[in-house]
Design a protein around this motif. Structure first.
Motif, PDB file in Angstrom:
ATOM      1  N   TRP A  81       5.345  -8.537   0.506  1.00 43.61           N
ATOM      2  CA  TRP A  81       4.197  -7.642   0.668  1.00 43.61           C
ATOM      3  C   TRP A  81       2.918  -8.386   0.300  1.00 43.61           C
ATOM      4  N   ASN A  82       1.848  -8.081   1.051  1.00 40.80           N
ATOM      5  CA  ASN A  82       0.558  -8.685   0.720  1.00 40.80           C
ATOM      6  C   ASN A  82      -0.303  -7.681  -0.030  1.00 40.80           C
ATOM      7  N   PRO A  83      -0.994  -8.136  -1.075  1.00 38.18           N
ATOM      8  CA  PRO A  83      -1.816  -7.191  -1.855  1.00 38.18           C
ATOM      9  C   PRO A  83      -2.988  -6.660  -1.042  1.00 38.18           C
ATOM     10  N   ASP A  84      -3.445  -5.434  -1.395  1.00 35.01           N
ATOM     11  CA  ASP A  84      -4.658  -4.870  -0.776  1.00 35.01           C
ATOM     12  C   ASP A  84      -5.872  -5.633  -1.268  1.00 35.01           C
ATOM     13  N   SER A  85      -7.020  -5.302  -0.673  1.00 29.80           N
ATOM     14  CA  SER A  85      -8.252  -5.840  -1.231  1.00 29.80           C
ATOM     15  C   SER A  85      -8.471  -5.187  -2.610  1.00 29.80           C
ATOM     16  N   VAL A  86      -9.163  -5.902  -3.473  1.00 29.01           N
ATOM     17  CA  VAL A  86      -9.379  -5.404  -4.834  1.00 29.01           C
ATOM     18  C   VAL A  86     -10.552  -4.428  -4.833  1.00 29.01           C
ATOM     19  N   ARG A  87     -10.413  -3.329  -5.567  1.00 24.15           N
ATOM     20  CA  ARG A  87     -11.511  -2.366  -5.666  1.00 24.15           C
ATOM     21  C   ARG A  87     -12.067  -2.380  -7.084  1.00 24.15           C
ATOM     22  N   PRO A  88     -13.367  -2.124  -7.206  1.00 23.13           N
ATOM     23  CA  PRO A  88     -13.944  -2.135  -8.556  1.00 23.13           C
ATOM     24  C   PRO A  88     -13.424  -0.988  -9.406  1.00 23.13           C
ATOM     25  N   PRO A  89     -13.304  -1.129 -10.704  1.00 25.05           N
ATOM     26  CA  PRO A  89     -13.610  -2.340 -11.466  1.00 25.05           C
ATOM     27  C   PRO A  89     -12.460  -3.342 -11.353  1.00 25.05           C
ATOM     28  N   VAL A  98      -9.809   4.329 -10.444  1.00 21.73           N
ATOM     29  CA  VAL A  98      -9.610   4.727 -11.838  1.00 21.73           C
ATOM     30  C   VAL A  98      -8.131   4.639 -12.174  1.00 21.73           C
ATOM     31  N   THR A  99      -7.783   3.763 -13.133  1.00 21.50           N
ATOM     32  CA  THR A  99      -6.398   3.607 -13.562  1.00 21.50           C
ATOM     33  C   THR A  99      -5.892   4.920 -14.141  1.00 21.50           C
ATOM     34  N   GLY A 100      -4.735   5.321 -13.712  1.00 23.60           N
ATOM     35  CA  GLY A 100      -4.179   6.557 -14.228  1.00 23.60           C
ATOM     36  C   GLY A 100      -4.550   7.744 -13.360  1.00 23.60           C
ATOM     37  N   GLY A 101      -5.455   7.552 -12.399  1.00 25.22           N
ATOM     38  CA  GLY A 101      -5.810   8.629 -11.471  1.00 25.22           C
ATOM     39  C   GLY A 101      -5.094   8.433 -10.157  1.00 25.22           C
ATOM     40  N   SER A 102      -5.553   9.092  -9.138  1.00 24.91           N
ATOM     41  CA  SER A 102      -4.916   8.902  -7.838  1.00 24.91           C
ATOM     42  C   SER A 102      -5.917   8.295  -6.879  1.00 24.91           C
ATOM     43  N   ARG A 103      -5.393   7.714  -5.786  1.00 27.41           N
ATOM     44  CA  ARG A 103      -6.297   7.087  -4.822  1.00 27.41           C
ATOM     45  C   ARG A 103      -6.183   7.751  -3.475  1.00 27.41           C
ATOM     46  N   ARG A 105       0.825  -1.199   0.000  1.00 31.61           N
ATOM     47  CA  ARG A 105       0.000   0.000   0.000  1.00 31.61           C
ATOM     48  C   ARG A 105       0.870   1.264   0.000  1.00 31.61           C
ATOM     49  N   ALA A 106       1.899   1.267   0.871  1.00 34.72           N
ATOM     50  CA  ALA A 106       2.771   2.450   0.936  1.00 34.72           C
ATOM     51  C   ALA A 106       3.487   2.638  -0.399  1.00 34.72           C
ATOM     52  N   ALA A 107       3.949   1.533  -0.987  1.00 36.19           N
ATOM     53  CA  ALA A 107       4.647   1.631  -2.276  1.00 36.19           C
ATOM     54  C   ALA A 107       3.711   2.165  -3.353  1.00 36.19           C
ATOM     55  N   LYS A 108       2.461   1.724  -3.328  1.00 37.45           N
ATOM     56  CA  LYS A 108       1.490   2.215  -4.318  1.00 37.45           C
ATOM     57  C   LYS A 108       1.280   3.721  -4.157  1.00 37.45           C
ATOM     58  N   HIS A 151       3.171   5.979  -2.820  1.00 40.94           N
ATOM     59  CA  HIS A 151       4.320   6.856  -3.051  1.00 40.94           C
ATOM     60  C   HIS A 151       4.948   6.715  -4.433  1.00 40.94           C
ATOM     61  N   THR A 152       4.760   5.563  -5.081  1.00 43.63           N
ATOM     62  CA  THR A 152       5.472   5.358  -6.353  1.00 43.63           C
ATOM     63  C   THR A 152       4.527   5.068  -7.519  1.00 43.63           C
ATOM     64  N   ARG A 153       3.255   4.802  -7.251  1.00 42.37           N
ATOM     65  CA  ARG A 153       2.272   4.384  -8.259  1.00 42.37           C
ATOM     66  C   ARG A 153       2.512   2.952  -8.747  1.00 42.37           C
ATOM     67  N   CYS A 154       3.380   2.214  -8.053  1.00 45.15           N
ATOM     68  CA  CYS A 154       3.574   0.792  -8.393  1.00 45.15           C
ATOM     69  C   CYS A 154       2.205   0.090  -8.342  1.00 45.15           C
ATOM     70  N   GLY A 155       1.906  -0.694  -9.378  1.00 50.46           N
ATOM     71  CA  GLY A 155       0.657  -1.464  -9.378  1.00 50.46           C
ATOM     72  C   GLY A 155      -0.571  -0.659  -9.752  1.00 50.46           C
ATOM     73  N   MET A 156      -0.395   0.589 -10.172  1.00 51.06           N
ATOM     74  CA  MET A 156      -1.566   1.415 -10.490  1.00 51.06           C
ATOM     75  C   MET A 156      -1.740   1.657 -11.982  1.00 51.06           C
TER      76      MET A 156
END
Ligand SMILES: Cc1cc2nc3c(=O)[nH]c(=O)nc-3n(C[C@H](O)[C@H](O)[C@H](O)COP(=O)(O)OP(=O)(O)OC[C@H]3O[C@@H](n4cnc5c(N)ncnc54)[C@H](O)[C@@H]3O)c2cc1C
Length: 435
Positions: A399-407, A430-435, A371-374, A376-381
């Motif tokens: 690292w363990n993956p987060d829960s999956v969010r739609p879509p 939304v891929t390409g956006g921020s969370r 989660r922290a890597a996502k 701060h770095t957008r890894c996996g996004m």
């Protein structure tokens, strides 16, 4: 673009590989309304897609015949990406959106290859082993090309045999597992006579190709394109010229959709009871998402799930013994092809780990969680939504993956807009956006 709403299915199956086909066929035999949906243009899954299209494979021909003649509504080229509400799934085609209503669901979404990053792995012509095989099946000319096959798992042998059959030259197969674990695996096959026959056939097809255990790729080299690979072979380093590197480190289950549906996932696998029912009532799961066990396990789990989904408990129970045997093979695969810790040292600081967002290893090691890597770095996004870098970072950093969010998968904007009418907008990633 209109939304195509289908009638209510008593049993809806997601995934048209061996597990999904077996589930749909067995459920349809009981006289209920059955639908099956797959995101590829043809059914058959990773192993049978080509066979269903016409190549000879008696098992594939038998099951695809049953699929075609059974009273089953088939949707191909449609990817299920979201559950709009309980009992309603949305599937996107190349230019349409389909609403699928169900009472019971069988999710049989298969597995994908695991990739590990190493210097040069992003060069053109470094490919997944199954990925290269799929491209050759789709027409990529491979005749006369030199292809190093590397990584781990039985898929490497199947791919090497397939490439040779199509006139590629395979200078070496590099398997990271040790000779001793491979020897134990061979002994274990004594309990699986069908697998011994398959093994002997592969041995014949691969005669003359050097097989190196305790071996793995260290780096891929080339200017615009791959020219050669440095491998570690039994402790020694060697550079081998080649046109392609077909590289995969066994398989990881596709569990994103099940996670989206609220099914319990543990150790990367969907948890199921004896009847293949997940922790969500009426949602069953079969095949590779419950464990990597090969086509026999996928077929028997699919049949149990299809029968259980229509309440044919006694018929389903009669298949438990066959499934138990196939699960023994799954445990053998897991033990034999477990990744060795040295593979964590393949990456250098500059090696790109997240290919979609160009995130190198040096930026990831500053963080303590996925989660922290996502954040701060957008890894996996990026477009793959962590399907490639997720399993790699799990191995590299635990690292363990987060829960999956739609879509659950990237979808077209107009379909997401329709989705937002039903869902709280902040619940949609939304891929390409921020969370
Ligand atoms: C790349 C690859 C190549 C392989 N090649 C071989 C081989 O050559 N020989 C061999 O013995 N074994 C091979 N295997 C292993 C083989 O796939 C399994 O042993 C077995 O076929 C698994 O069957 P399954 O039905 O569980 O999954 P699969 O056969 O993978 O079927 C799952 C299906 O679900 C579809 N799907 C997934 N998500 C969605 C969604 N959201 N919406 C719609 N459809 C979806 C997939 O596209 C796929 O068609 C391969 C595996 C992989 C990953």
């Amino acid at each position: 673009m209109g939304r195509d709403s289908q009638p209510l299915f008593d049993v809806l199956v997601i995934g048209g590989g061996p597990a999904g086909i077996a589930a749909a066929v067995r459920a349809a035999e009981c006289g209920v309304r059955v639908g099956i949906v797959d995101d590829n243009p043809t059914f058959g899954g990773q192993i049978w897609r080509e066979a269903v299209q016409g190549e000879q494979n008696p098992e594939a021909a038998r099951w695809s015949g049953l699929l075609l003649t059974g009273n089953i509504t088939r949707f191909s080229g449609k990817r299920v990406f979201h559950q709009a509400e309980a009992g309603v799934l949305l599937a996107e085609g190349s230019d349409d959106l389909c609403e699928l209503h169900y009472t019971n669901l069988v999710v049989a979404t298969g597995a994908r290859e695991r990739f590990l990053p190493f210097p040069g792995w992003t060069l053109p012509n470094v490919m997944g082993a199954g990925g290269l095989q799929a491209m050759v099946k789709s027409g990529l000319p491979i005749r006369g090309k030199r292809v190093i096959v590397a990584g781990t798992g039985p898929l490497l042998l199947a791919v090497a045999a397939y490439l040779r059959k199509h006139d590629a030259e395979v200078p070496v197969i590099c398997e990271q597992a040790s000779w001793s674990s491979l020897a134990r695996f061979s002994l274990g096959l004594l309990g699986h006579p069908g697998k011994i026959a398959q093994g002997l056939q592969l041995k014949k097809e691969l005669a003359g190709i050097p097989f190196a255990a305790n071996s793995w790729p260290l780096a891929a080299h080339g200017g615009q394109m791959l020219e050669g690979v440095t491998i570690s072979r039994g402790g020694k380093t060697e550079i081998i010229a080649c046109d392609y590197l077909a590289c995969g480190f066994h398989l990881v289950p596709n569990v994103e959709l099940q996670s989206l549906l609220g099914c319990q996932i543990s150790g990367g696998h969907v948890q199921v009871d004896d009847f293949q029912q997940t922790s969500v009532h009426g949602v069953f799961c079969a095949g590779e998402p419950t464990g990597i066990g090969g086509v026999e396990l996928a077929l028997v789990e699919g049949q149990i799930a299809g029968l259980a989904a229509v309440g044919e408990w006694a018929r389903a129970r009669r298949l438990f013994g066959e499934r138990g045997k196939a699960r023994h093979f799954e445990r053998m695969l897991d033990r034999t092809f477990r990744l060795r810790p040295e593979l964590r040292n393949l990456t250098s600081a500059e090696t790109i780990v997240c290919r979609c967002e160009d995130v190198p290893y040096s930026r990831l090691r500053e963080h303590r969680s996925w989660r922290a890597a996502k954040l701060h770095t957008r890894c996996g996004m990026g477009p793959c939504q962590g399907r490639v870098c997720g399993p790699a970072t799990q191995f590299l950093f635990q690292w363990n993956p987060d829960s999956v969010r739609p879509p659950g998968f990237p979808a077209r904007v107009e379909n997401l807009a329709g989705l937002a009418e039903r869902t709280q907008p902040e619940d949609i990633a939304v891929t390409g956006g921020s969370r």
